[in-house]
Write a protein that holds these residues in place. Structure first.
Motif, PDB file in Angstrom:
ATOM      1  N   THR A  40      -2.607  -0.165 -11.824  1.00 43.45           N
ATOM      2  CA  THR A  40      -3.357   0.607 -12.813  1.00 43.45           C
ATOM      3  C   THR A  40      -2.955   2.065 -12.673  1.00 43.45           C
ATOM      4  O   THR A  40      -2.582   2.524 -11.586  1.00 43.45           O
ATOM      5  CB  THR A  40      -4.885   0.507 -12.633  1.00 43.45           C
ATOM      6  OG1 THR A  40      -5.268   1.258 -11.477  1.00 43.45           O
ATOM      7  CG2 THR A  40      -5.327  -0.946 -12.463  1.00 43.45           C
ATOM      8  N   TYR A  41      -3.027   2.750 -13.792  1.00 42.39           N
ATOM      9  CA  TYR A  41      -2.710   4.170 -13.826  1.00 42.39           C
ATOM     10  C   TYR A  41      -3.932   4.828 -14.447  1.00 42.39           C
ATOM     11  O   TYR A  41      -4.233   4.596 -15.614  1.00 42.39           O
ATOM     12  CB  TYR A  41      -1.458   4.375 -14.683  1.00 42.39           C
ATOM     13  CG  TYR A  41      -0.902   5.776 -14.663  1.00 42.39           C
ATOM     14  CD1 TYR A  41       0.260   6.074 -13.938  1.00 42.39           C
ATOM     15  CD2 TYR A  41      -1.500   6.809 -15.388  1.00 42.39           C
ATOM     16  CE1 TYR A  41       0.781   7.362 -13.932  1.00 42.39           C
ATOM     17  CE2 TYR A  41      -0.985   8.095 -15.380  1.00 42.39           C
ATOM     18  CZ  TYR A  41       0.156   8.367 -14.649  1.00 42.39           C
ATOM     19  OH  TYR A  41       0.685   9.642 -14.635  1.00 42.39           O
ATOM     20  N   GLN A  42      -4.676   5.591 -13.662  1.00 41.41           N
ATOM     21  CA  GLN A  42      -5.969   6.077 -14.153  1.00 41.41           C
ATOM     22  C   GLN A  42      -6.195   7.547 -13.844  1.00 41.41           C
ATOM     23  O   GLN A  42      -5.762   8.047 -12.808  1.00 41.41           O
ATOM     24  CB  GLN A  42      -7.111   5.276 -13.493  1.00 41.41           C
ATOM     25  CG  GLN A  42      -7.053   3.791 -13.740  1.00 41.41           C
ATOM     26  CD  GLN A  42      -8.143   3.055 -12.988  1.00 41.41           C
ATOM     27  OE1 GLN A  42      -7.896   2.458 -11.955  1.00 41.41           O
ATOM     28  NE2 GLN A  42      -9.369   3.127 -13.496  1.00 41.41           N
ATOM     29  N   GLY A  43      -6.909   8.212 -14.732  1.00 33.94           N
ATOM     30  CA  GLY A  43      -7.297   9.598 -14.494  1.00 33.94           C
ATOM     31  C   GLY A  43      -8.648   9.678 -13.809  1.00 33.94           C
ATOM     32  O   GLY A  43      -9.270   8.668 -13.512  1.00 33.94           O
ATOM     33  N   ASP A  44      -9.106  10.913 -13.587  1.00 33.31           N
ATOM     34  CA  ASP A  44     -10.335  11.077 -12.805  1.00 33.31           C
ATOM     35  C   ASP A  44     -11.598  10.796 -13.616  1.00 33.31           C
ATOM     36  O   ASP A  44     -12.600  10.368 -13.054  1.00 33.31           O
ATOM     37  CB  ASP A  44     -10.402  12.456 -12.136  1.00 33.31           C
ATOM     38  CG  ASP A  44      -9.990  13.582 -13.059  1.00 33.31           C
ATOM     39  OD1 ASP A  44      -9.351  13.319 -14.082  1.00 33.31           O
ATOM     40  OD2 ASP A  44     -10.315  14.745 -12.753  1.00 33.31           O
ATOM     41  N   GLY A  45     -11.568  11.044 -14.932  1.00 35.88           N
ATOM     42  CA  GLY A  45     -12.744  10.685 -15.725  1.00 35.88           C
ATOM     43  C   GLY A  45     -12.875   9.180 -15.760  1.00 35.88           C
ATOM     44  O   GLY A  45     -13.948   8.611 -15.538  1.00 35.88           O
TER      45      GLY A  45
ATOM     46  N   ILE B 145      -3.399  -5.237  -5.903  1.00 31.28           N
ATOM     47  CA  ILE B 145      -2.908  -4.354  -6.956  1.00 31.28           C
ATOM     48  C   ILE B 145      -2.767  -2.952  -6.379  1.00 31.28           C
ATOM     49  O   ILE B 145      -3.247  -2.672  -5.273  1.00 31.28           O
ATOM     50  CB  ILE B 145      -3.869  -4.317  -8.169  1.00 31.28           C
ATOM     51  CG1 ILE B 145      -5.255  -3.785  -7.761  1.00 31.28           C
ATOM     52  CG2 ILE B 145      -4.008  -5.700  -8.801  1.00 31.28           C
ATOM     53  CD1 ILE B 145      -6.215  -3.542  -8.923  1.00 31.28           C
ATOM     54  N   THR B 146      -2.098  -2.088  -7.141  1.00 31.19           N
ATOM     55  CA  THR B 146      -1.932  -0.702  -6.715  1.00 31.19           C
ATOM     56  C   THR B 146      -2.512   0.200  -7.798  1.00 31.19           C
ATOM     57  O   THR B 146      -2.321  -0.059  -8.988  1.00 31.19           O
ATOM     58  CB  THR B 146      -0.441  -0.375  -6.523  1.00 31.19           C
ATOM     59  OG1 THR B 146       0.084  -1.257  -5.524  1.00 31.19           O
ATOM     60  CG2 THR B 146      -0.237   1.076  -6.093  1.00 31.19           C
TER      61      THR B 146
ATOM     62  N   ALA C 117       2.944   2.178  -1.319  1.00 30.08           N
ATOM     63  CA  ALA C 117       1.795   1.462  -1.902  1.00 30.08           C
ATOM     64  C   ALA C 117       2.265   0.186  -2.603  1.00 30.08           C
ATOM     65  O   ALA C 117       1.659  -0.878  -2.454  1.00 30.08           O
ATOM     66  CB  ALA C 117       1.055   2.368  -2.879  1.00 30.08           C
ATOM     67  N   PHE C 118       3.354   0.290  -3.354  1.00 25.93           N
ATOM     68  CA  PHE C 118       3.899  -0.895  -4.037  1.00 25.93           C
ATOM     69  C   PHE C 118       4.409  -1.916  -3.027  1.00 25.93           C
ATOM     70  O   PHE C 118       4.202  -3.124  -3.189  1.00 25.93           O
ATOM     71  CB  PHE C 118       5.044  -0.486  -4.996  1.00 25.93           C
ATOM     72  CG  PHE C 118       4.560  -0.138  -6.381  1.00 25.93           C
ATOM     73  CD1 PHE C 118       3.876   1.042  -6.619  1.00 25.93           C
ATOM     74  CD2 PHE C 118       4.796  -0.987  -7.452  1.00 25.93           C
ATOM     75  CE1 PHE C 118       3.425   1.370  -7.884  1.00 25.93           C
ATOM     76  CE2 PHE C 118       4.352  -0.672  -8.732  1.00 25.93           C
ATOM     77  CZ  PHE C 118       3.665   0.515  -8.943  1.00 25.93           C
ATOM     78  N   GLU C 119       5.073  -1.427  -2.005  1.00 25.41           N
ATOM     79  CA  GLU C 119       5.603  -2.350  -0.985  1.00 25.41           C
ATOM     80  C   GLU C 119       4.479  -3.119  -0.297  1.00 25.41           C
ATOM     81  O   GLU C 119       4.609  -4.309  -0.019  1.00 25.41           O
ATOM     82  CB  GLU C 119       6.418  -1.570   0.057  1.00 25.41           C
ATOM     83  CG  GLU C 119       7.796  -1.191  -0.465  1.00 25.41           C
ATOM     84  CD  GLU C 119       8.514  -0.153   0.425  1.00 25.41           C
ATOM     85  OE1 GLU C 119       9.730   0.005   0.249  1.00 25.41           O
ATOM     86  OE2 GLU C 119       7.846   0.498   1.261  1.00 25.41           O
ATOM     87  N   ARG C 120       3.356  -2.431  -0.095  1.00 26.66           N
ATOM     88  CA  ARG C 120       2.231  -3.102   0.560  1.00 26.66           C
ATOM     89  C   ARG C 120       1.658  -4.198  -0.341  1.00 26.66           C
ATOM     90  O   ARG C 120       1.243  -5.241   0.126  1.00 26.66           O
ATOM     91  CB  ARG C 120       1.139  -2.084   0.929  1.00 26.66           C
ATOM     92  CG  ARG C 120       1.639  -1.004   1.893  1.00 26.66           C
ATOM     93  CD  ARG C 120       2.105  -1.582   3.220  1.00 26.66           C
ATOM     94  NE  ARG C 120       0.998  -2.194   3.921  1.00 26.66           N
ATOM     95  CZ  ARG C 120       0.167  -1.508   4.710  1.00 26.66           C
ATOM     96  NH1 ARG C 120       0.362  -0.238   4.937  1.00 26.66           N
ATOM     97  NH2 ARG C 120      -0.836  -2.122   5.292  1.00 26.66           N
ATOM     98  N   GLN C 121       1.625  -3.921  -1.654  1.00 26.12           N
ATOM     99  CA  GLN C 121       1.200  -4.963  -2.596  1.00 26.12           C
ATOM    100  C   GLN C 121       2.172  -6.135  -2.547  1.00 26.12           C
ATOM    101  O   GLN C 121       1.768  -7.301  -2.497  1.00 26.12           O
ATOM    102  CB  GLN C 121       1.127  -4.407  -4.031  1.00 26.12           C
ATOM    103  CG  GLN C 121       0.748  -5.485  -5.027  1.00 26.12           C
ATOM    104  CD  GLN C 121       0.757  -5.049  -6.483  1.00 26.12           C
ATOM    105  OE1 GLN C 121       0.702  -5.885  -7.362  1.00 26.12           O
ATOM    106  NE2 GLN C 121       0.793  -3.755  -6.768  1.00 26.12           N
ATOM    107  N   MET C 122       3.475  -5.825  -2.559  1.00 27.52           N
ATOM    108  CA  MET C 122       4.486  -6.888  -2.595  1.00 27.52           C
ATOM    109  C   MET C 122       4.453  -7.733  -1.322  1.00 27.52           C
ATOM    110  O   MET C 122       4.795  -8.918  -1.345  1.00 27.52           O
ATOM    111  CB  MET C 122       5.877  -6.281  -2.824  1.00 27.52           C
ATOM    112  CG  MET C 122       6.019  -5.711  -4.227  1.00 27.52           C
ATOM    113  SD  MET C 122       7.427  -4.600  -4.402  1.00 27.52           S
ATOM    114  CE  MET C 122       8.782  -5.743  -4.368  1.00 27.52           C
TER     115      MET C 122
END
Lengths: 344, 180, 260
Positions: free
Chosen positions: C103-108, C128-129, C207-212
């Motif tokens: 997910t790609y998320q902002g602070d709001g 997920i990351t 972070a991605f490697e940990r998901q993988m």
């Protein structure tokens, strides 16, 4: 069980009475078929997990009751925009707010007229027995995949609680439709195809207009091809009771009682509430002088019956805001309508 | 022919279970059946009840306002349901836990000290089966052999050691009608 | 000649040492000058390319400025209702467990309306990351106060500066999530300098490697400048980020289960 038989392998929900039997069953049995049962932190999360699973091409479902359904409307609206195939079971309970756990049919408007924002439609099916609910659940997955819509099973509180014997059989509605391949699903491009995007936005120029034009065609097709209804003792009837769900069975008992006294009364039972059987009802207005609509509400479906009848026959209503409608109340309503017609 | 019964008692008295046994037996005999419980917060503590219908034909309304039979397991249930019994109907009362008899004269009353009888069998929790035995004896809604088969199928495997006790309780209830 | 992108070519004798990542589309973004989103998109795409996972990565974009992330990142994408990205990603990952889902998320989106969803995705240790872009305001809707807005910071809904007596205190997401057992990798980075940009990329990759590797939930919070929302030129915005945000939101690694 029907959902699992229909190939549903992803179920996300939040506990709420009176439908906890569904998540409890799923928790016990999804693992047997390698499926996923996940108890979400809220109905908001549950419906959005369903959104994600459906976007990934899976047969996904959730179930809830009034307050949870209100929370889910956000996601239901998004699912409608994204045109995702989803099955949702709504077991109705009493009143707005937390309301009560009483039996009720109070969510007809919300279910059939949209509920959430943005002018969308869901297919809404109502069963009147456990067997039919079992069958319709399987049909719901087929319709959802075929039309890429959310299909809602609108269930009265007592249908959610009753036990009846059923025959466990794969459902067949006579026609085998070839379901379209889910080429739109998010499965990773594999660098073999352009990216797939599942979106709930309509931000581009003209996109809102175009989307609604397209949906109008889809909804018209559903209205032309997916109307479902049943009837009882209608052949010589001059009064027709119109009822859906369990209420229709209470009406059957009232009709049996009235028939014993010689009143020519029958039953029309809409199974699909959207699309509503307007045409089926309106074709009887030349012969049926009075329609008695009965619901466990203060009158919601009655508005659709009035539209179908369009002033050509008398329409009256018997209902209660919650609890159990007795067949005596319906019998009284039939008698009153009969007297009214006789003195006209 | 359609037979309806409301069974009422405290939560935990096995009211829903004996309802289920009647419905299951009816199903085994090829009849149409419905089992409709009261639910929600009312099942905790207070009275809970279930409406069971066994019929030779398709069942319309599963909700019955004036049944032909009522089984009450305690006093609050008697107070709540006495007036709902159809005239000429049968009212079975667990007299161990009710300190009054019905006031109505237009009904048949069968009082069984079910909790005491169950206690004598060594487990007061089978009072519900004693009442069920009384109901079977009074109405013959389903046969005893069918009911014994239903017990076998409804009880999970790990409760099968209780089957002889439950069978005994049924028989005690049935025979109480003829030799109290 | 070596094709670098569909518009540029490299002269004979020259060697390509830097180009557009393959998974980053060759289009102009809608982001404002000096915004951090463009940099972070690029970092994501470099990581996707280096891990060679473009064909099996699925993104979930939020409601916020980055809602159109799928216009720039060339992979399968779903957008999500406001705050629900972690729930949507859960549904996708549970259906496609062999894919890499972020997910790609902002602070709001993440820290206000979607706080329950992110916390519970972390609690369940969903594989997920999350890339959490913190710019201390609601950018898309025009610079309103976010849970991450600093005390005294002026926004369109705190015209006299955020007053803790009225609006409470800034929410530190990394610190909050560090208390959740399900989190396997968690750090806070910034994209105000080249060195920090490089560090941010390393963290995204980890972070991605940990998901993988199937470890569980990973999140990288990134402090990012919002010149338009903050009402200042891009260079000034970077200084403001360093001077005001960093004291409140300390950079570094908050959790890494592989380091015990």
């Amino acid at each position: 069980m029907a959902a699992i038989m229909a190939g549903c392998r992803k179920y996300f929900a939040y506990p709420i009475t009176p439908q906890n039997e569904i998540p409890e069953y799923m928790a016990a049995h999804m693992p047997e078929v390698g499926g996923v049962f996940l108890q979400a932190e809220s109905e908001l999360a549950a419906i959005n997990m369903v959104y994600g699973a459906a976007a990934a091409g899976e047969r996904a479902m959730t179930s809830t009751s009034g307050p949870g359904y209100s929370l889910m409307l956000e996601g239901i609206s998004g699912i409608a925009r994204a045109e995702l195939p989803v099955v949702l079971v709504l077991v109705m309970r009493g009143g707005p707010g937390i309301g009560s756990l009483e039996n009720a049919q109070l969510d007809y408007f919300s279910a059939t007229k949209g509920g959430g924002h943005g002018g969308y439609r869901n297919i809404v099916l109502a069963a009147s027995s456990v067997q039919e609910l079992f069958d319709l659940t399987q049909l719901a997955f087929e319709l959802a995949d075929y039309y890429r819509v959310l299909v809602m099973l609108l269930v009265d509180g007592i249908l959610g609680q009753i036990m009846e014997p059923i025959e466990i059989m794969p459902f067949s509605n006579g026609k085998t439709r070839s379901l379209p391949a889910k080429t739109w699903a998010l499965t990773g491009t594999g660098r073999q195809r352009p990216q797939n995007i599942i979106s709930t936005m309509l931000m581009r120029e003209d996109e809102t207009y175009q989307w609604h034009q397209r949906m109008a065609v889809k909804y018209q097709k559903i209205q032309a091809e997916e109307v479902r209804y049943d009837s009882y003792c209608l052949e010589d009837a001059r009064i027709a009771v119109v009822a859906y769900g369990m209420t229709s069975r209470v009406a059957e008992t009232a009709i049996d009682e009235c028939r014993e006294q010689g009143l020519p009364v029958g039953l029309i039972r809409p199974i699909s509430l959207f699309p509503f059987p307007y045409q089926f009802i309106s074709q009887y207005t030349h012969r049926i002088e009075g329609f008695l609509v009965t619901e466990v509400s203060m009158g919601q479906m009655v508005e659709d019956v009035r539209l179908a009848v369009n002033g050509r026959s008398e329409v009256s209503f018997v209902g209660r805001g919650g609890g159990l409608l007795s067949h005596q109340e319906i019998t009284r309503g039939i008698r009153e309508l009969w007297l009214k017609l006789a003195t006209k | 022919m359609q037979r309806e019964v409301i069974i009422a008692g405290f939560g935990g008295q096995g009211v829903l279970l004996i309802g289920q046994l009647i419905a299951y037996s009816g199903m085994l005999e090829g009849k149409a059946v419905t089992w409709l419980p009261s639910y929600g917060p009312e099942i905790r503590g207070g009275t809970c009840h279930v409406i069971v219908i066994v019929s030779d034909r398709r069942i319309g309304s599963p909700y019955v306002t004036q049944p032909a039979a009522i089984i009450v397991m305690n006093r609050p249930s008697l107070d709540k349901f006495e007036d709902r019994l159809n005239s000429g109907g049968i009212l079975l009362i667990n007299s161990s836990l009710t300190d009054r008899l019905p006031e109505r004269k237009d009904i048949r009353v069968i009082a069984i000290p079910a909790t005491d009888l169950a206690h004598k069998l060594g487990n007061s929790r089978v009072a519900n089966l004693v009442m069920l035995g009384g109901y079977l004896g009074a109405t013959e809604v389903v046969g005893l052999p069918t009911m014994l088969q239903a017990l076998q199928e409804v009880f999970p495997e790990d409760k099968h050691h209780l089957l002889p006790l439950n069978k005994k309780a049924l028989e005690v209830g049935m025979s109480y009608l003829t030799e109290p | 000649m070596v094709e670098v992108s569909n518009k540029m070519t490299v002269m004979p004798g020259l060697r390509k040492i830097y180009g557009r990542p393959q998974s980053l589309k060759d289009v102009r973004t809608h982001y404002c000058p000096g915004c951090g989103h463009g940099i972070i998109h690029r970092l994501l795409c470099e990581v996707i390319d280096e891990l060679d996972i473009q064909g099996r990565t699925i993104g979930v974009s939020p409601v916020g400025c980055s809602v159109f992330a799928f216009d720039y990142i060339n992979i399968d994408f779903a957008d999500s209702l406001h705050g629900r990205a972690p729930a949507v990603a859960t549904g996708i990952k549970r259906s496609q467990p062999d894919k890499i889902v972020f997910t790609y998320q902002g602070d709001g989106d993440l820290a206000a309306i979607g706080l329950a969803e992110i916390v519970h995705a972390a609690v369940r240790s969903e594989k997920i990351t999350t890339i959490f872009v913190n710019n201390a305001n609601y950018g898309m809707t025009g610079g309103q106060m976010a849970p991450t807005t600093l005390i005294g910071q002026k926004t369109t809904t705190t015209p006299f500066g955020r007053d803790h007596r009225e609006c409470g205190y800034p929410l530190r997401i990394a610190e909050l999530l560090a208390t959740v057992e399900g989190v396997v990798y968690l750090c806070r980075e910034a994209v105000d300098t080249s060195a920090r940009v490089i560090q941010a990329k390393k963290s995204i990759k980890t972070a991605f490697e940990r998901q993988m590797a199937g470890d569980g939930f990973s999140l990288v919070e990134i402090l990012s400048p919002c010149p338009s929302g903050w009402g200042m030129p891009p260079i000034k915005a970077r200084e403001w980020l360093r001077e005001n945000m960093m004291p409140q939101y300390k950079l570094g690694k908050f959790k890494d289960t592989r380091e015990g």
